[in-house]
Enzyme design. Structure first.
Site, PDB file in Angstrom:
ATOM      1  N   ASP A  82      -8.013  -5.237  -0.129  1.00 21.59           N
ATOM      2  CA  ASP A  82      -8.447  -6.239  -1.124  1.00 21.59           C
ATOM      3  C   ASP A  82      -8.045  -7.694  -0.762  1.00 21.59           C
ATOM      4  OD1 ASP A  82      -7.508  -3.434  -3.166  1.00 21.59           O
ATOM      5  OD2 ASP A  82      -9.564  -4.288  -2.828  1.00 21.59           O
ATOM      6  N   HIS A 123       0.837  -1.041  -0.004  1.00 16.83           N
ATOM      7  CA  HIS A 123       0.051  -0.067   0.070  1.00 16.83           C
ATOM      8  C   HIS A 123       0.768   1.227  -0.069  1.00 16.83           C
ATOM      9  CE1 HIS A 123      -3.164   3.043   1.129  1.00 16.83           C
ATOM     10  NE2 HIS A 123      -4.121   1.764   0.799  1.00 16.83           N
TER      11      HIS A 123
END
Ligand code: SDX
Length: 428
Positions: A363, A306
């Site tokens: 996700d 991320h």
């Protein structure tokens, strides 16, 4: 006394203001840098650049903290409905009973699509991707010139926000029904938001779909966890489009398109495809991890890493537990969940991921929940978009309400050809 930083260029020194955010994070204010020094900054992909000062969402990526309007995501995921979170993000505080009832009525009154809009679904090929349909249809709403488009006051904005949140859900469900050749199901006005979506997805004329409390809770939590995430790719796109004065529906339609990419919202589909390929091909997890570490392989560990979180994405922690709870309540096992756990364990023990501080993101586990609920894979990113719609609306409003807002227009460093003579065809 404003804190400053000193910049020395060409023998001259400049004092640049240092701004401090609510939680003590600091920013160098370069808004007058070019006019004072003639220089710009260059920050490809904006990893070090703040595009705005915002009051909506706070992320501490080092410590895995996420708050909507100051409220911790853990509390909202466990205790708030998605619509209540939407009101928190858009209007700035958790609604009281009267505000909840009024907004619920607005959602109900605005859930249906214009009769002629429904004809569009017949025009899309049966295998059209639902994200393409969603962005097209959100944009098409304004062709019916709903009064909500021309927002002139707070009441008009509330109606437009409700219309967009409600219609996004209706469009998504209708695209699925059209894809499978079933009649579009009308929203029921006695159901909460998440349950109503599942009703519109799975009810048929001869049998209503009734979501179990566990399934409804899991979907509601999924939507809450996706509702906003400060200046991510798609939200920054919405703000960019809004800064030019574009209306709410056009701006959010642009956000849907930005979300689609596999590095962003499309990752939830890519994670399942990754886990399915490992499962179907019997690839040892260790070998897949090695591929993901090998830049030449072109393989990434989808759902990992991320830009902001250099620790666990707090949403991933919540979704991992929610996936466990849902599958247990449904008495189903999903081999992909076991593989996901093995992948996570192997990656977190591997220096390549640890050194780069790559952890599971939102996700990584979310698709397990959607699979268990029966959402088809190509609708996963659509579900992300439904969840993110309140965040996009809140950011559009933050731009729209700012009297000092200027159009977003970044500068660049030109590295192309120097002055070049035009040549007639015979001399090229
Ligand atoms: C979302 O921004 C948001 O807030 C987004 C989001 C939201 O709610 O809106 O949180 C939602 O989009 C989550 C991210 C979903 N995407 C994926 O899961 C795709 C897989 N992840 C990667 O593509 C990547 O981690 C990104 C895109 C998420 C972040 O990209 P960055 O910040 O540009 O990271 P990077 O490419 O600079 O990576 C740093 C290093 C590189 O290696 P080195 O050059 O240092 O050797 O880490 C490696 C990368 O190659 N790396 C990975 C990896 N992610 C980063 N290596 C293998 N697998 C990965 N997933």
């Amino acid at each position: 006394m404003t804190e400053t930083a000193t910049l020395i260029i060409d023998g001259r020194s400049y004092e640049l203001p240092v701004l401090t955010g609510t939680e003590g994070e600091r920013a160098l204010d370069i808004s007058r840098l070019r006019s004072r020094t003639g220089l710009i900054t260059l920050d490809d992909s904006y990893a070090n650049t703040g595009s705005c000062a915002s009051q909506i969402t706070y992320i501490d990526g080092e410590n895995g903290v996420l708050r909507y309007r100051g409220v911790p995501i853990e509390d909202l995921a466990a205790r708030s409905s998605f619509v209540e979170v939407a009101e928190l993000l858009i209007f700035g505080e958790l609604p009281d009973d009267e505000e909840r009832a009024e907004f619920r009525d607005l959602l109900t009154e605005n859930s249906a699509l214009h009769r002629d809009m429904r004809k569009h679904f017949d025009g899309f090929p049966a295998d059209a991707h639902p994200m393409a349909i969603l962005s097209a249809m959100i944009n098409a709403i304004q062709a019916y010139d709903l009064p909500e488009i021309h927002i002139t006051d707070a009441g008009g904005f509330r109606r437009a926000a409700a219309a967009l949140i409600a219609k996004t859900r209706t469009i998504a469900a209708a695209s699925y029904k059209s894809h499978i050749g079933q009649p579009i199901a009308y929203p029921r006005y006695d159901l909460p938001y998440a349950e109503n979506f599942l009703h519109m997805m799975f009810s048929v004329p001869y049998r209503d779909y009734e979501a179990t409390p566990e399934v409804a809770h899991a979907l509601n939590m999924f939507l809450v966890l996706h509702a906003d995430h400060e200046q991510n790719c798609s939200t920054s796109t919405v703000r960019m489009v809004a800064s030019g004065g574009a209306n709410l529906f056009t701006s959010v339609s642009a956000g849907v398109n930005a979300l689609w990419g596999p590095l962003h919202g499309g990752a939830n589909m890519a994670v399942i495809e990754m886990l399915e390929s490992i499962h179907e091909q019997g690839t040892p997890v260790a070998r897949y991890i090695d591929q993901a570490k090998d830049k030449k392989s072109g393989v990434k560990l989808m759902g990992f890493g991320h830009r902001i979180y250099r620790n666990f994405d707090p949403r991933a922690k919540i979704l991992k537990q929610a996936a466990d709870d849902l599958l247990e309540s449904m008495h189903i096992t999903d081999p992909l969940l076991d593989i996901a756990r093995q992948v996570e364990e192997a990656a977190l023990a591997d220096d390549y991921f640890r050194e780069r501080r790559l952890y599971p993101n939102v996700d990584f586990y979310s698709g397990i929940i959607l699979r268990a609920i029966g959402i088809p894979l190509d609708m996963f990113t659509v579900l992300f978009a439904i969840g993110r719609t309140p965040g996009w609306i809140a950011h559009w409003k933050e731009i729209h309400d700012n009297p000092d807002q200027r159009i977003h227009r970044p500068r660049q460093l030109y590295v192309g050809d120097p002055l070049t003579e035009w040549l007639p065809m015979g001399e090229r």
